[in-house]
Design a protein around this motif. Structure first.
Motif, PDB file in Angstrom:
ATOM      1  N   PRO A  43       0.661  -1.380  -0.091  1.00 12.81           N
ATOM      2  CA  PRO A  43      -0.081  -0.118  -0.041  1.00 12.81           C
ATOM      3  C   PRO A  43       0.810   1.275  -0.071  1.00 12.81           C
ATOM      4  O   PRO A  43       0.126   2.291  -0.175  1.00 12.81           O
ATOM      5  CB  PRO A  43      -0.915  -0.180   1.236  1.00 12.81           C
TER       6      PRO A  43
ATOM      7  N   ASP B 177       0.240   3.487  -2.790  1.00 17.43           N
ATOM      8  CA  ASP B 177      -0.942   3.997  -2.885  1.00 17.43           C
ATOM      9  C   ASP B 177      -1.063   5.512  -2.082  1.00 17.43           C
ATOM     10  O   ASP B 177      -1.488   6.570  -2.463  1.00 17.43           O
ATOM     11  CB  ASP B 177      -2.267   3.090  -2.331  1.00 17.43           C
TER      12      ASP B 177
ATOM     13  N   ASN C 155      -7.586   3.636   2.988  1.00 12.49           N
ATOM     14  CA  ASN C 155      -7.342   2.731   1.731  1.00 12.49           C
ATOM     15  C   ASN C 155      -8.542   1.885   1.523  1.00 12.49           C
ATOM     16  O   ASN C 155      -8.276   0.728   0.670  1.00 12.49           O
ATOM     17  CB  ASN C 155      -5.912   2.279   1.593  1.00 12.49           C
TER      18      ASN C 155
END
Length: 508
Positions: free
Chosen positions: A86, A89, A336
Motif C-alpha cells: 500500500p 497508494d 485505503n
C-alpha cells in the motif's frame, strides 16, 4: 562474476542476496541501500555476515551517480527495488521515484558502461490489470491495461518500457507475480489494501524463497552459457499450477492459519468487484523449464507461516467473531478501504472498484470460481482449456521474433486500431514507427509492442481512459470489457490536490 543488486531490503531481494552471495564463481555482490537508519543497521549486519564478499553503496536509486557507483565493473545488474502497495497508494511520488525514475537511472548507468553488464529488471504482472473467470490466464504480449489509480503499476509500466526501449545489449524483464513471505499476514493487517482483492481474481503465488532461488539459478546457468536465447525477452515469473488460487481461497488459506475462513472473517461487499490485478500464467513454464526454481506450494507456505508465528496459533483458539473484530473490522475505516470510500462519498474510487451493480452482501449470492460455479476449478487451475481462453495478439504470435516481418507488424497495429510504417521495419529489436487511432506517431521496437504488449506511450495512463481507447482498440477491448460495460465512458485521474477524480466523457 561481480554482481550488483538493488532491493535487498525487500523480501525477494533478501532471498536473492542470501542465495547468491556465496555462490561458486561470484567474487562479490554490491548492493544499493537508501541512506536511512534501518539500512545502516542492515548494512552492518550483512557486512558481519558476508565480509569482503559484500560491498555496499548508499544512495537513492533515482540518483544517476549512485547508480554509476553501483554498476561499475560488474557483470550482472539485478534490479529488484520497488515501492509496492500500500505504500505506493499513499505515496505515489515515492513510487514514481523508485519504480520509474530509479529504473531509468539504473538503465542509463548500465548503458553507459564501457562493457555493459547483463541487466535483469523485475517488473510486475500487475501490468495486465484486472482479470477474472473470463480470461484468467495471461501470456507475455497480452494487453497492458493497468487498473485506474494503481500507481505501482503505472510507474512499473513506465520503467519497464524504458528498459525495453533503451537499446541495451543484454536485458531480461521478469514480470513478478504475487509473492508469499513469512510476514505476509502481519504486513497486510494495517491497511485497507486487502479489501481491494476481488474474490474471483486469479492469483498465482510464488514464495519469496523461490523468487530468490530463481536469481541464483539465472546467475548459475547464464554465466555457464547453458541457456541459449534467454536474453532480450520478457518473462512471466510465477509459481506454477501449485501456486494458483483466487482471491477467495487466498483468504481461505490465510485465515485458516488463524482458525477462520473467508466467510467467518469477511462479508463479500467489503471487497472490490473489479480494478484489482492478478492472473495465472499460461507461459510461466518457460522460466521453470530453464531454471527449475518452483519448489514451494502455496498451501505449504501458509502452513509454514502459521508454524512460525505463535500469535496466529493463539488466535485460532479464540471465537472467529472476536478475531474478525480485532484484526479486520477496524480496517474498514482505513483511508485505503473501499467501505471508507463509500462512507465518504468518494465517487471516483467507488466507481472504479465497483461499477454500477451493488456487490452482494450475502455469501450465498456470490458465484465463485473456487467453488466450481464457472466450471471445473481444478481442471482450470491445471491449465486445461487455457488455450481456448487466450487473448489474441493480432498476428501469428507463434512465430519467433527473429522471423517477424513488416506485414506482421502491420497486422498487429491494425488490431490495436492503428497503423505501422512498413518502411521503418528493420527487425524485432530495432526502433520502428507506429501510429495509434488518436493520431499519435511514436517510435518503438516491434518487440516492445508485439512481444511485450505495450502500445502508444502518449495514450498510456495517466489519465486512465481505457473506456475510450477500447472502443477503437480491439486488442484492449477483449479484456477491458470483462470487467467494464461497453456503455461506460469514464476517464479516471487525480485532481490538483492529488485526490481521485473521474470525468464522464461523450461516447465516440
Amino acid at each position: 562474476m561481480k554482481v550488483a543488486m538493488t532491493g535487498v531490503s525487500g523480501h525477494m531481494g533478501a532471498e536473492a542476496l542470501e542465495q547468491s552471495v556465496g555462490l561458486d564463481g561470484v567474487e562479490w555482490v554490491r548492493i544499493l541501500l537508501t541512506p536511512k537508519k534501518r539500512n545502516f543497521r542492515l548494512a552492518k549486519r550483512l557486512k558481519r555476515r558476508y565480509g569482503t564478499r559484500l560491498q555496499v553503496v548508499f544512495g537513492d536509486l533515482s540518483d544517476p551517480s549512485a547508480c554509476e557507483r553501483l554498476v561499475a565493473d560488474t557483470d550482472y545488474v539485478i534490479n529488484m527495488a520497488a515501492v509496492i502497495p500500500p505504500r505506493s497508494d499513499a505515496a505515489p511520488k515515492e513510487s514514481e521515484r523508485c519504480n520509474f525514475l530509479g529504473a531509468k537511472a539504473l538503465t542509463d548507468a548500465v548503458k553507459a558502461m564501457p562493457r555493459q553488464a547483463k541487466f535483469l529488471h523485475t517488473s510486475t504482472i500487475a501490468l495486465y490489470g484486472c482479470r477474472n473467470e473470463k480470461h484468467p490466464f495471461c501470456r507475455v504480449g497480452d494487453p497492458l491495461v493497468i487498473s485506474p489509480y494503481d500507481f505501482y503499476s503505472l510507474h512499473k509500466l513506465y520503467g519497464e518500457r524504458y528498459v525495453l526501449e533503451a537499446g541495451l545489449e543484454h536485458f531480461v524483464v521478469l514480470r513478478q507475480t504475487a509473492m508469499l513471505y513469512p510476514a505476509m499476514l502481519r504486513c497486510n493487517m494495517s491497511d485497507g489494501l486487502m479489501f481491494h482483492t476481488c474474490l474471483n481474481s486469479p492469483l498465482e503465488w510464488v514464495s519469496a524463497r523461490d523468487s530468490g532461488y530463481l536469481i541464483r539459478r539465472i546467475l548459475e546457468r547464464d554465466s555457464a552459457g547453458e541457456v541459449d536465447f534467454f536474453s532480450n525477452r520478457v518473462y512471466n515469473l510465477g509459481g506454477g499450477q501449485h501456486g494458483r488460487q483466487t482471491g477467495y481461497d487466498t483468504f481461505r488459506d490465510g485465515f485458516a492459519v488463524m482458525g477462520g475462513s473467508t466467510e467467518k472473517f469477511f462479508r463479500p461487499d467489503w471487497l472490490a468487484a473489479r480494478n484489482f490485478h492478478g492472473v495465472w500464467m499460461e507461459d510461466g513454464d518457460e522460466l521453470e523449464a530453464l531454471f527449475g526454481y518452483q519448489r514451494d506450494g502455496v498451501e505449504e507456505v501458509w502452513q509454514e507461516i502459521g508454524r512460525k508465528h505463535r500469535i496466529y496459533r493463539l488466535a485460532a483458539l479464540l471465537p472467529p467473531k472476536l478475531i474478525a473484530g480485532t484484526f479486520f473490522r477496524h480496517l474498514l475505516g482505513h483511508p485505503n478501504s473501499p467501505m471508507r470510500w463509500k462512507r465518504d462519498g468518494n465517487t471516483a474510487l467507488v466507481y472504479a472498484f465497483f461499477g454500477d451493480p451493488p456487490q452482494p452482501s450475502d455469501w450465498k449470492d456470490v458465484p465463485l470460481m473456487a467453488k466450481g460455479d464457472f466450471g471445473d476449478y481444478d481442471a482450470l487451475r491445471a491449465g486445461r482449456g487455457a488455450e481456448d481462453m487466450r487473448l489474441s495478439h493480432g498476428f501469428d504470435d507463434k512465430k519467433p521474433p527473429q522471423t517477424w516481418t513488416a506485414e506482421d507488424c502491420t497486422q498487429a497495429a491494425k488490431f490495436r486500431g492503428g497503423a505501422f510504417d512498413a518502411a521503418s521495419f528493420a527487425g524485432a529489436h530495432l526502433p520502428a514507427t507506429w501510429h495509434c487511432h488518436a493520431g499519435h506517431t511514436f517510435t518503438a521496437t516491434p518487440y516492445t509492442v508485439m512481444g511485450a504488449g505495450h502500445w502508444c506511450p502518449k495514450c498510456a495512463p495517466r489519465p486512465w481512459d481505457f473506456d475510450a481507447q477500447a472502443k477503437h482498440n480491439p486488442f484492449y477491448a477483449q479484456v477491458w470489457y470483462d470487467t467494464h460495460g461497453r456503455d461506460e465512458n469514464v476517464r479516471y485521474d487525480v485532481d490538483a490536490a492529488g485526490k481521485a477524480a473521474m470525468e464522464h466523457t461523450e461516447e465516440v
